[in-house]
Design an enzyme around this catalytic site. Structure first.
Site, PDB file in Angstrom:
ATOM      1  N   THR A 172      42.013  18.315 -25.902  1.00  0.00           N
ATOM      2  CA  THR A 172      42.524  17.418 -26.929  1.00  0.00           C
ATOM      3  C   THR A 172      43.399  18.230 -27.872  1.00  0.00           C
ATOM      4  OG1 THR A 172      42.009  15.610 -28.424  1.00  0.00           O
ATOM      5  CG2 THR A 172      40.558  17.511 -28.567  1.00  0.00           C
ATOM      6  N   HIS A 229      37.562  12.530 -29.471  1.00  0.00           N
ATOM      7  CA  HIS A 229      38.480  12.873 -30.564  1.00  0.00           C
ATOM      8  C   HIS A 229      38.392  11.740 -31.587  1.00  0.00           C
ATOM      9  CE1 HIS A 229      42.770  14.373 -31.749  1.00  0.00           C
ATOM     10  NE2 HIS A 229      42.304  13.627 -32.729  1.00  0.00           N
ATOM     11  N   CYS A 252      40.988  15.147 -38.005  1.00  0.00           N
ATOM     12  CA  CYS A 252      40.146  14.586 -36.943  1.00  0.00           C
ATOM     13  C   CYS A 252      39.160  15.652 -36.459  1.00  0.00           C
ATOM     14  CB  CYS A 252      40.984  14.168 -35.736  1.00  0.00           C
ATOM     15  SG  CYS A 252      42.385  13.133 -36.129  1.00  0.00           S
TER      16      CYS A 252
END
Lengths: 155, 199
Positions: free
Chosen positions: A17, A40, A23
């Site tokens: 990711t 994620h 995040c």
């Protein structure tokens, strides 16, 4: 994989990711069976929203969903282990009232969810003010963190 | 509001607005840099969050960005984004010397000023044409992966909807052509408000 998304896999694969800012990326794996998954998340808590269009956005929904997918792959909950990265504070405004602590709250929410699910958190690289890319190598269970201008490091 | 169903008048307005904003920006930048900056007609589009990451810029590309919060009638987050190399070019033009001679402090402040000029040119055009009031914050500078910057700006705007405004500017001085990307990430309701004033 994308943002506000999760993926599970079994076999000698890598899940990546890219561009975690505030995040948080969550890797959960079982080295014994070469299986695992990555999520994620972009927000801590879905209960603040009237309408939830994508469960994978939220720490409180994405992680339990991914864990149940992993269980469908035959991985026992007690063999799962987690590593997390992200939760940075990217912008430093001179006017501190404009700085949000969404990154810190995301990381905190992820820790709470993992604790509730009884999944041990083996390592984390969270906070600070740099973006991160997270790579989970299912063959070894190794998690690598990549940052701009730095060598990837083993988490 | 379904942004796929904007009328041709609304889209024409958007184009006109960016022409005016872009023109203002070129004039203001030329003044501060003391060198003529030409700007190609900016390209404006409404893009979704997901489209942005698949089409426009690489998530892991190192970029320089300036974030400016806007309060007032159509609150949101302006984000000026430029690749690391092109940022260095722009600072060299502004400072009149090679980037290795420029201190980090000057570099950051030059970028903030350029971001400020670009963004304010657009919201001035918007506020004059629609009689909206905008108040802006002091800019914040960040140099990092595009994806990390963009998602964070998006989340911090409380914008969990999907559409944002993307303006692509090409600045020209002499032989150089520099791509400067500008994003307006509206707070929920701001974009609707702008388009409703146009119907």
């Amino acid at each position: 994989m994308g943002i506000a998304d999760y993926k599970v896999a079994s076999g000698p694969f890598r899940i990546i990711t890219v561009g975690l800012g505030s995040c948080v990326g969550i890797s959960i794996y079982d080295t014994g069976s070469m299986s695992g998954g990555m999520a994620h998340i972009i927000l801590p808590d879905s209960t603040k929203f009237h309408k939830v269009d994508n469960e994978a956005k939220f720490a409180d929904l994405a992680i339990p969903k991914m864990v149940s997918e992993l269980e469908k792959l035959g991985i026992k909950r007690r063999n799962m282990a987690a590593k997390i990265a992200g939760g940075a504070s990217m912008f430093q405004f001179a006017d501190s009232s404009l700085n949000t602590d969404i990154g810190r709250r995301n990381a905190e929410a992820v820790r709470t969810v993992l604790r509730k699910l009884g999944i041990p958190l083996l390592a984390e690289d969270t906070g600070g003010n740099t973006g991160r890319t997270m790579i989970l190598d299912l063959e070894t269970g190794n998690v690598f963190i990549r940052m701009v201008g730095k060598e990837p490091k083993l988490l | 509001m379904n942004f796929n169903e904007l009328t041709s008048m609304q889209l024409d307005f958007l184009t006109e607005l960016t022409n005016i904003g872009g023109g203002n920006a070129a004039t203001a930048l030329s003044k501060i840099i003391n060198r003529r900056i030409r700007m190609e007609v900016p390209k404006v589009s409404l893009v979704s969050f997901q489209e942005l990451f698949s089409d426009h810029m690489k998530m892991e590309e190192e970029v320089c960005a300036v974030s400016i919060r806007v309060h007032g009638d159509a609150p949101g987050n302006f984000l000026f984004v430029i690749s690391r190399d092109e940022a260095a070019e722009l600072v060299e033009i502004a400072a009149g010397t090679v980037v290795s001679n420029v201190s980090r402090e000057i570099y950051v402040s030059a970028m903030q000023e350029i971001g400020n000029i670009l963004c304010s040119s657009y919201w001035n055009a918007l506020s004059r044409m629609l009689d909206l009031t905008f108040l802006s914050s002091v800019p914040a500078f960040v140099q990092d992966m595009f994806g990390a910057i963009m998602t964070t700006a998006y989340i911090e705007s409380g914008q969990y909807g999907d559409t944002l405004l993307f303006i692509e500017n090409i600045l020209k001085t002499g032989q150089n052509a520099i791509k400067a990307h500008l994003f307006y990430i509206p707070l929920p309701g701001s974009l609707e408000k702008i388009f409703e004033l146009l119907t």
